[in-house]
Design a protein around this motif. Structure first.
Motif, PDB file in Angstrom:
ATOM      1  N   UNK A 372       0.830  -1.221   0.000  1.00  0.00           N
ATOM      2  CA  UNK A 372       0.000   0.000   0.000  1.00  0.00           C
ATOM      3  C   UNK A 372       0.855   1.257   0.000  1.00  0.00           C
ATOM      4  N   UNK A 373       1.952   1.210  -0.773  1.00  0.00           N
ATOM      5  CA  UNK A 373       2.798   2.376  -0.924  1.00  0.00           C
ATOM      6  C   UNK A 373       3.756   2.631   0.220  1.00  0.00           C
ATOM      7  N   UNK A 374       3.699   1.788   1.258  1.00  0.00           N
ATOM      8  CA  UNK A 374       4.573   1.962   2.419  1.00  0.00           C
ATOM      9  C   UNK A 374       5.654   0.888   2.411  1.00  0.00           C
ATOM     10  N   UNK A 375       6.865   1.236   2.843  1.00  0.00           N
ATOM     11  CA  UNK A 375       7.942   0.239   2.854  1.00  0.00           C
ATOM     12  C   UNK A 375       7.611  -0.936   3.745  1.00  0.00           C
ATOM     13  N   UNK A 376       7.866  -2.130   3.257  1.00  0.00           N
ATOM     14  CA  UNK A 376       7.713  -3.343   4.049  1.00  0.00           C
ATOM     15  C   UNK A 376       9.096  -3.903   4.367  1.00  0.00           C
ATOM     16  N   UNK A 377       9.868  -4.190   3.324  1.00  0.00           N
ATOM     17  CA  UNK A 377      11.207  -4.719   3.517  1.00  0.00           C
ATOM     18  C   UNK A 377      12.107  -4.164   2.429  1.00  0.00           C
ATOM     19  N   UNK A 378      13.246  -3.635   2.838  1.00  0.00           N
ATOM     20  CA  UNK A 378      14.198  -3.053   1.899  1.00  0.00           C
ATOM     21  C   UNK A 378      15.414  -3.959   1.729  1.00  0.00           C
ATOM     22  N   UNK A 379      16.005  -3.848   0.551  1.00  0.00           N
ATOM     23  CA  UNK A 379      17.294  -4.501   0.247  1.00  0.00           C
ATOM     24  C   UNK A 379      17.257  -6.005   0.492  1.00  0.00           C
ATOM     25  N   UNK A 380      16.268  -6.657  -0.116  1.00  0.00           N
ATOM     26  CA  UNK A 380      16.175  -8.112  -0.034  1.00  0.00           C
ATOM     27  C   UNK A 380      17.100  -8.727  -1.078  1.00  0.00           C
ATOM     28  N   UNK A 381      17.982  -9.597  -0.653  1.00  0.00           N
ATOM     29  CA  UNK A 381      18.896 -10.291  -1.564  1.00  0.00           C
ATOM     30  C   UNK A 381      18.659 -11.794  -1.390  1.00  0.00           C
ATOM     31  N   UNK A 382      17.992 -12.441  -2.344  1.00  0.00           N
ATOM     32  CA  UNK A 382      17.734 -13.883  -2.207  1.00  0.00           C
ATOM     33  C   UNK A 382      19.023 -14.687  -2.293  1.00  0.00           C
ATOM     34  N   UNK A 383      19.072 -15.790  -1.552  1.00  0.00           N
ATOM     35  CA  UNK A 383      20.247 -16.665  -1.538  1.00  0.00           C
ATOM     36  C   UNK A 383      20.141 -17.715  -2.622  1.00  0.00           C
ATOM     37  N   UNK A 384      21.263 -18.037  -3.201  1.00  0.00           N
ATOM     38  CA  UNK A 384      21.294 -19.001  -4.290  1.00  0.00           C
ATOM     39  C   UNK A 384      20.941 -20.391  -3.771  1.00  0.00           C
ATOM     40  N   UNK A 385      19.857 -20.951  -4.325  1.00  0.00           N
ATOM     41  CA  UNK A 385      19.370 -22.300  -4.026  1.00  0.00           C
ATOM     42  C   UNK A 385      19.059 -22.510  -2.542  1.00  0.00           C
ATOM     43  N   UNK A 386      18.784 -21.423  -1.830  1.00  0.00           N
ATOM     44  CA  UNK A 386      18.368 -21.501  -0.430  1.00  0.00           C
ATOM     45  C   UNK A 386      17.219 -20.538  -0.198  1.00  0.00           C
ATOM     46  N   UNK A 387      16.249 -20.981   0.589  1.00  0.00           N
ATOM     47  CA  UNK A 387      15.025 -20.208   0.791  1.00  0.00           C
ATOM     48  C   UNK A 387      15.222 -19.090   1.805  1.00  0.00           C
ATOM     49  N   UNK A 388      14.557 -17.977   1.529  1.00  0.00           N
ATOM     50  CA  UNK A 388      14.465 -16.857   2.468  1.00  0.00           C
ATOM     51  C   UNK A 388      13.010 -16.439   2.551  1.00  0.00           C
ATOM     52  N   UNK A 389      12.498 -16.281   3.743  1.00  0.00           N
ATOM     53  CA  UNK A 389      11.095 -15.874   3.934  1.00  0.00           C
ATOM     54  C   UNK A 389      11.038 -14.496   4.554  1.00  0.00           C
ATOM     55  N   UNK A 390      10.233 -13.631   3.963  1.00  0.00           N
ATOM     56  CA  UNK A 390       9.973 -12.299   4.505  1.00  0.00           C
ATOM     57  C   UNK A 390       8.515 -12.267   4.953  1.00  0.00           C
ATOM     58  N   UNK A 391       8.282 -11.989   6.234  1.00  0.00           N
ATOM     59  CA  UNK A 391       6.901 -11.885   6.714  1.00  0.00           C
ATOM     60  C   UNK A 391       6.655 -10.497   7.261  1.00  0.00           C
ATOM     61  N   UNK A 392       5.369 -10.157   7.388  1.00  0.00           N
ATOM     62  CA  UNK A 392       5.001  -8.791   7.731  1.00  0.00           C
ATOM     63  C   UNK A 392       5.250  -8.451   9.196  1.00  0.00           C
ATOM     64  N   UNK A 416      12.274 -10.949  -8.204  1.00  0.00           N
ATOM     65  CA  UNK A 416      11.653 -12.242  -8.431  1.00  0.00           C
ATOM     66  C   UNK A 416      10.710 -12.539  -7.267  1.00  0.00           C
ATOM     67  N   UNK A 417       9.846 -13.535  -7.485  1.00  0.00           N
ATOM     68  CA  UNK A 417       8.993 -14.045  -6.422  1.00  0.00           C
ATOM     69  C   UNK A 417       8.780 -15.529  -6.675  1.00  0.00           C
ATOM     70  N   UNK A 418       9.081 -16.366  -5.673  1.00  0.00           N
ATOM     71  CA  UNK A 418       8.951 -17.819  -5.812  1.00  0.00           C
ATOM     72  C   UNK A 418       7.630 -18.354  -5.258  1.00  0.00           C
ATOM     73  N   UNK A 419       7.206 -17.848  -4.130  1.00  0.00           N
ATOM     74  CA  UNK A 419       5.985 -18.362  -3.485  1.00  0.00           C
ATOM     75  C   UNK A 419       5.464 -17.311  -2.516  1.00  0.00           C
ATOM     76  N   UNK A 420       4.188 -17.451  -2.176  1.00  0.00           N
ATOM     77  CA  UNK A 420       3.555 -16.451  -1.298  1.00  0.00           C
ATOM     78  C   UNK A 420       2.407 -17.093  -0.535  1.00  0.00           C
ATOM     79  N   UNK A 421       2.264 -16.681   0.731  1.00  0.00           N
ATOM     80  CA  UNK A 421       1.140 -17.117   1.562  1.00  0.00           C
ATOM     81  C   UNK A 421       0.489 -15.901   2.210  1.00  0.00           C
ATOM     82  N   UNK A 422      -0.845 -15.945   2.290  1.00  0.00           N
ATOM     83  CA  UNK A 422      -1.596 -14.908   2.995  1.00  0.00           C
ATOM     84  C   UNK A 422      -2.622 -15.583   3.898  1.00  0.00           C
ATOM     85  N   UNK A 423      -2.725 -15.102   5.135  1.00  0.00           N
ATOM     86  CA  UNK A 423      -3.649 -15.653   6.112  1.00  0.00           C
ATOM     87  C   UNK A 423      -4.476 -14.530   6.737  1.00  0.00           C
TER      88      UNK A 423
END
Length: 943
Positions: A372-392, A416-423
Motif C-alpha cells: 500500500x505504498x509503504x515500505x515493508x522490507x528493503x534490500x532483499x537479496x535472495x540466496x542461491x538455491x536456499x530459501x528466504x522468507x519475509x513476513x510482515x 523475483x517471487x517464488x511463493x507467497x502465503x496470505x492468512x
C-alpha cells in the motif's frame, strides 16, 4: 414398613431445567474449492486462480473462491522427476508426531493408504459418537475422484456435532487443520446445505456450495488452549451438516505462531508453476500450494534442488521454490493487488524467495518490497538455491492490499517471487469453558455413560450440552451453573466429580437409580441452592452440612421417594408395624381435620384462590416454593411503602427479605378478575421455567384475598424506562446488543428448551428488566401459553398482547405460533436501535416499522440510529442488527426466522462490535474507525 418410610408422604413437585444458550462469531475467509466436473489441465491460458490481471492485478474480494480441478487433486503427491540425483532432506509425514488423517464416513476400524499421497486415512468412528455414514451418489463418483471424498458423515440430529482430536503434542502447539466437503447428493435430496464450522469454541468459517460436485476445503493454522482440539459442525437451519475428510498436521517449530491463535488460509501460491498442485510428499507439512502464473511476467525455474543442505525455517518444498517469476522488462517491478472488500480484515503475509540463477561477478539481484505504498522490507537479496522468507510481522489491512516488488538502484537484475502465503487473522473472542468444569463434567459423562450428544466444549459454541446451563461473562471462561440429569438412568453412588463444579447452582439427579449414602461433599458447593434427588435408591440420612443449609433456607433439598432414606432423624433400622399404623391413623385424622377447617374457611372467603397446574401434576402453589404470610409481606415491603410498578392486575412494590435481599412484590388487586387469571398463569409458568434471562421466582403469598408473587429485584428497572427517559445515561450500542442477545436467549429457551414449548405473547420493552449489571431478563408471564401440539403449526386462541408489538397475523386470524414472539422481539430490537417507542406519538401515532422502512430503503442510517449514541458504533454491526430486526417483521409468520436463527445473527453483530471496540482501543484512537460520520449518510458495507 420401617421408620425411614415416613418421608414418603411428602408432596413432591419437580422442576425441570433445559437450557439452550447460543454464541457466535462470524469470520470472513476464503475457501479453496474444487469442481469435480472440471477435467482439464491448468496452463497459462486458463483463468488465473485468484483473478490475476496484467500489470496491476485485481484479485477480487474475500468471498471469491479459488477453483481447482479434480484432475489435479488426484495427482497430488506424484513425485517429480529430478534432474539430479541429490534431493533435499524431507521428513516423512508418517514420522511426524500428531499427524492425523480422517476419512469421515467409512466403516469403523477400516483404514487405507491413499494411492497418490500414500497418506494413511482412518475411520472417524474413534473421534465422534454421532452421525450417519453415507456414500455420495454414483453419478458423482469417478476413478479420478479422491477416495476420501467418496463418502461423508452426515449429522441430521442435534444442533452441534463435534469431532474430538487429541494430538500427542497437546495444547499451545501450532497445528494445521483442514476440513474437506463434497455434497455429491449423498442424501438424494439434491438440496445444497449451508452450515457453520467451528474450531474449539470460535468460528472457523461458513460452508457453502455452488453445486453438488463442488469440493470445499477449509484450512486453518490453530494453537489450541486445551489438550483436545474440537472441530464442530453447527446446524443453522439451512440443511444438514456433513463432512468428507478431516486432517491435522503438527508444526514442530513456531514459524507460523502469531499474536493471534488462529490463521485462516487466504492464498498459498506456487508462483511460476505450470504444473499441478503441490502437497505431501513434496511438502512435509502437507500444505497445498496452488500453481500461479502471471501475465507480463516470465516464469523460470532450475533443475537443481532448493535447500539441499538443510531445511529452511518454514520447511518449504523444493518443488515449489524451484519456480519463480520476474518482469518481462528488467526495469519493471512486480505489482499486484488484492481486493479484500473489507477494511476490518487483518492479514499476515509471507513471501518466499530463492535465487535460481548462478550470478556472475558483475551481476546482482536486490529489491525492495512495499505494501500500500509503504515500505515493508528493503534490500532483499535472495540466496542461491536456499530459501528466504519475509513476513510482515505486523498486521496488514485495507479494502485493497497493493504489493510492489522493485529492484534497487544498485541491482542489475529484476526482482523475483517464488511463493507467497496470505492468512486472515482470527481472534479467539470466546474463551473455552473453565478447565476445572470441563474435567469434572467429562468424568461425570464417563462415569455414568451420559448422552452421546455431549461433544466438544460443554458451554460453547452457541449451545450448551443438553441438560447444562452456563454463565457467560465477557472474555472470562464460561462456568457450568446448572446440571439436569433427571431420568438419565444413572446407576451407583453419587460421584465426587459433582463437587468439582464449583459454580454449580442447580443440580437435578431425580428419577434415576442412584444408591448409597447422600454425600456431604455436595454441601461444599458454595453456590448450590437447588438439589433434587427425588426418586432414587439412596439410603442413610441427610448429612449435617446439607441439613444445616436446608434449615437456613439457602438450599432447596428434595429427597422424597427414596424408600430406604431417612429425612428426619433419629433414623432407626428396626422393623416396627405399630408405629407406621399409628402414624398413618394420625395422618388420616389430621388430613380430615384440615379438610373440615378448609371447607369452613372457604365458605367465608371470596372465590379468589391461586391454584397452579404444573406440567406433570396438579396442586396448589404451596408445594415446594417458599411461602410468605401476609404479615411477612407487609414487613418485607415496609407496609407497601415504595411502588415500582402498576398494571391492571395490581401494584408492584420494592422490598427487602430478612437477609437483606432486595425483591419485587406483585400484589393482586381484589377488583381485578383478569389479573387473577394472569396471576394463576404466571405462577404456573414460573414453576417450570429457570433460565438466567428470565426473572427469578422467590416465593408467594396466598392468604384469602391477599395474593402476591415475589421476584428477584431488578435494580435498573425496565428497558422501556432506559430508552424513554432522556435523563438517564444512554445505553451504549454494545450494551444494547448484549441486552438483545440476553432477551433472545430467554425466548429461545421458552420456545425450544421447555417441554411443551412456551409462547410469551407479550414481549415488549416494558417486560424486559435489567439488573445492576444490565443483564436483561424477561418478566410477566401472565399471557403466556403452552404450545403442546407437536404435529400442529399453530394454536387458535383469543388475541392478547400489547398494541404496537402484536403479530399482525395473530391479530387478524387468531393463529398463534412461536413466530408471534419473534415479531414482538423484532419491534423491541428496533426500539434498541432507534431509541424510539413502538408507536411514535410525535409522528401521528406512526408504527415504528412504518417509520424505519423508508429510511432503511434510502440507506439513511444517520436518521435511524438513536442520536444519543453519537456515532459510537460499528456501521456493519448496526446494519446487520437492522437487517435482523426487519427479518423478524414480515406479516406472514412462516417468513420470519426462528429465535435460534435470530440469536445467531445477534451474536455475530456483537462480535463485530466487540472487535471494533478492541481495535479502537489497541490503536490508541489514531486510525479511522467505522463510526458514522454525522455529515455522511452511509449504506451497508460489504460483509
Amino acid at each position: 414398613m420401617d421408620d425411614e418410610c415416613r418421608g414418603a408422604w411428602t408432596l413432591v413437585y419437580k422442576l425441570w431445567f433445559i437450557f439452550i444458550p447460543v454464541l457466535t462469531v462470524f469470520v470472513f475467509t476464503e475457501e479453496s474449492t474444487v469442481l469435480a466436473s472440471d477435467i482439464a489441465s491448468l496452463g497459462d491460458s486458463e483463468p488465473d486462480l485468484i483473478g490475476h490481471k496484467p500489470a496491476r492485478r485485481n484479485l477480487h474480494d474475500v468471498a471469491k473462491e479459488s477453483t481447482v480441478l479434480v484432475s489435479d487433486i488426484t495427482l497430488l503427491g506424484d513425485s517429480e522427476t529430478e534432474l539430479i540425483n541429490h534431493k533435499p532432506a524431507r521428513r516423512k509425514l508418517d514420522d511426524v508426531d500428531s499427524s492425523i488423517s480422517i476419512d469421515c464416513g467409512i466403516p469403523e476400524d477400516f483404514h487405507y493408504a491413499d494411492v497418490k499421497t500414500e497418506l494413511h486415512y482412518a475411520s472417524d468412528a474413534g473421534f465422534i459418537d454421532t452421525g450417519l455414514n453415507k456414500n455420495i451418489s454414483l453419478q458423482y463418483q469417478s476413478e479420478t475422484l479422491q477416495r476420501s471424498l467418496m463418502n461423508v458423515r452426515s449429522f441430521p440430529q442435534g444442533k452441534r456435532n463435534c469431532y474430538t482430536i487429541k494430538p500427542a503434542e497437546g495444547k499451545d502447539t501450532v497445528y494445521l487443520i483442514r476440513a474437506s466437503f463434497m455434497y455429491g447428493n449423498y442424501d438424494d435430496r439434491d438440496q445444497l446445505p449451508e452450515f457453520e464450522l467451528y474450531v474449539g469454541v470460535n468460528s472457523w468459517d461458513s460452508v457453502k456450495f455452488d453445486n453438488a460436485s463442488h469440493i470445499v476445503m477449509k484450512e486453518i493454522i490453530h494453537v489450541p488452549l486445551m489438550d483436545s482440539v474440537y472441530v464442530c459442525l453447527l446446524n443453522t437451519g439451512s440443511g444438514t451438516p456433513f463432512i468428507s475428510a478431516l486432517e491435522l498436521r503438527h508444526f514442530h517449530d513456531s514459524s507460523y505462531r502469531t499474536q493471534s491463535r488462529s490463521l485462516l488460509l487466504y492464498k498459498r501460491l506456487d508462483v511460476g508453476s505450470t504444473g499441478e498442485m503441490v502437497r505431501y510428499k513434496d511438502d512435509s507439512y502437507d500444505r497445498i500450494w496452488f500453481p500461479y502464473n502471471m501475465p507480463n511476467c516470465v516464469p523460470f525455474d532450475t533443475p537443481l534442488p532448493i535447500d539441499s543442505l538443510g531445511e529452511s525455517d518454514y520447511k518449504l518444498p523444493s518443488r515449489v521454490m524451484k519456480t519463480a517469476v520476474k518482469p518481462l522488462n528488467d526495469r519493471d517491478s512486480l505489482d499486484f493487488d488484492f481486493e479484500t472488500g473489507d477494511s476490518t480484515l487483518e492479514f499476515y503475509v509471507y513471501m518466499h524467495f530463492a535465487e535460481l540463477e548462478k550470478l556472475q561477478e558483475n551481476q546482482s539481484r536486490e529489491f525492495d518490497i512495499q505494501i500500500n505504498g509503504l515500505p515493508w522490507k528493503n534490500s532483499v537479496v535472495p540466496n542461491y538455491l536456499n530459501s528466504t522468507t519475509i513476513d510482515t510481522r505486523k498486521l496488514v489491512r485495507g479494502t485493497k492490499l497493493s504489493f510492489s516488488i522493485s529492484k534497487t538502484s544498485d541491482s542489475s537484475l529484476p526482482p523475483i517471487l517464488n511463493a507467497m502465503e496470505m492468512y486472515i487473522v482470527k481472534d479467539s473472542l470466546q474463551a473455552p469453558t473453565d478447565q476445572g468444569d470441563v474435567d469434572a463434567i467429562i468424568k461425570i459423562k464417563s462415569r455414568y455413560a451420559v448422552d452421546k450428544t455431549w461433544q466438544g466444549d460443554p458451554c460453547a459454541p452457541r449451545t450448551c450440552w443438553d441438560g447444562l446451563n452456563c454463565t457467560y461473562t465477557g472474555y472470562d471462561p464460561p462456568r457450568i451453573i446448572s446440571l439436569d440429569l433427571s431420568s438419565r438412568g444413572l446407576l451407583g453412588n453419587i460421584d465426587p466429580s459433582f463437587a468439582d463444579l464449583r459454580e454449580l447452582q442447580y443440580l437435578d439427579l431425580s428419577n434415576n437409580s442412584l444408591t448409597g449414602q447422600l454425600p456431604d461433599f455436595l454441601s461444599e458447593l458454595p453456590l448450590l441452592r437447588f438439589l433434587n434427588l427425588t426418586g432414587n435408591k439412596l439410603s442413610g440420612s441427610i448429612p449435617s452440612g446439607l441439613m444445616g443449609r436446608k434449615n437456613t433456607g439457602s438450599l432447596d433439598l428434595r429427597v422424597d421417594k427414596n424408600p430406604d432414606f431417612c429425612q428426619s432423624p433419629p433414623c432407626k433400622k428396626e422393623k416396627n408395624f405399630v408405629v407406621p399404623l399409628v402414624a398413618a391413623t394420625v395422618s388420616f385424622l389430621a388430613i380430615l381435620l384440615a379438610l373440615v377447617v378448609y371447607w369452613r374457611f372457604k365458605r367465608k372467603q371470596p372465590d379468589v384462590k391461586l391454584v397452579v397446574k404444573s406440567h406433570d401434576e396438579e396442586g396448589s402453589l404451596e408445594s415446594n416454593n417458599r411461602h410468605f404470610t401476609y404479615s411477612e409481606v407487609v414487613s418485607i415491603t415496609n407496609n407497601f411503602q415504595t411502588v415500582i410498578g402498576k398494571g391492571g392486575f395490581g401494584t408492584v412494590y420494592h422490598g427487602y427479605l430478612a437477609d437483606g435481599t432486595q425483591v419485587a412484590v406483585k400484589m393482586l388487586s381484589t377488583s381485578s378478575n383478569q389479573g387473577s387469571k394472569q396471576f394463576r398463569t404466571e405462577a404456573q409458568f414460573l414453576m417450570r421455567v429457570h433460565h438466567r434471562n428470565l426473572a427469578s421466582f422467590v416465593g408467594y403469598c396466598n392468604e384469602g384475598t391477599n395474593i402476591g408473587l415475589i421476584y428477584e429485584y431488578m435494580a435498573n428497572g425496565s428497558l422501556q424506562q432506559h430508552l424513554s427517559d432522556k435523563t438517564k445515561n444512554a445505553l451504549s450500542w454494545k450494551e444494547r446488543l448484549q441486552i438483545a442477545v440476553d432477551v433472545a436467549h430467554g425466548l429461545e429457551y421458552l420456545h425450544y428448551g421447555c417441554k411443551p414449548p412456551i409462547i410469551h405473547r407479550d414481549v415488549k420493552s416494558a417486560n424486559i428488566l435489567l439488573n445492576e449489571d444490565l443483564q436483561a431478563k424477561i418478566a410477566d408471564f401472565g399471557f403466556s401459553r403452552d404450545f403442546p401440539l407437536e404435529n400442529e403449526s399453530h394454536l387458535s386462541t383469543a388475541v392478547v398482547g400489547t398494541f404496537g408489538y402484536l403479530d399482525p397475523e395473530y391479530f387478524s386470524s387468531n393463529r398463534l405460533t412461536e413466530k408471534s414472539d419473534v415479531y414482538s422481539f423484532g419491534i423491541v430490537l428496533l426500539e434498541l436501535i432507534t431509541g424510539r417507542p413502538a408507536i411514535l406519538r410525535s409522528h401521528e401515532n406512526t408504527h415504528i416499522v412504518d417509520w424505519v422502512s423508508p429510511n432503511l430503503a434510502r440507506g439513511d442510517i444517520r436518521s435511524i440510529v438513536d442520536p444519543r449514541l453519537q456515532g459510537s458504533f460499528d456501521t456493519n454491526s448496526v446494519w446487520k442488527a437492522l437487517e435482523t430486526a426487519m427479518a423478524c417483521l414480515p406479516s406472514i409468520s412462516i417468513q420470519r426466522p426462528t429465535m435460534t436463527q435470530v440469536l445467531i445473527e445477534l451474536k455475530e453483530c456483537s462480535t463485530i462490535e466487540i472487535a471494533h471496540d478492541e481495535t479502537w482501543r489497541m490503536e490508541g484512537n489514531t486510525f479511522e474507525t467505522n463510526s458514522v460520520d454525522p455529515e455522511i449518510e452511509m449504506g451497508p458495507q460489504a460483509r
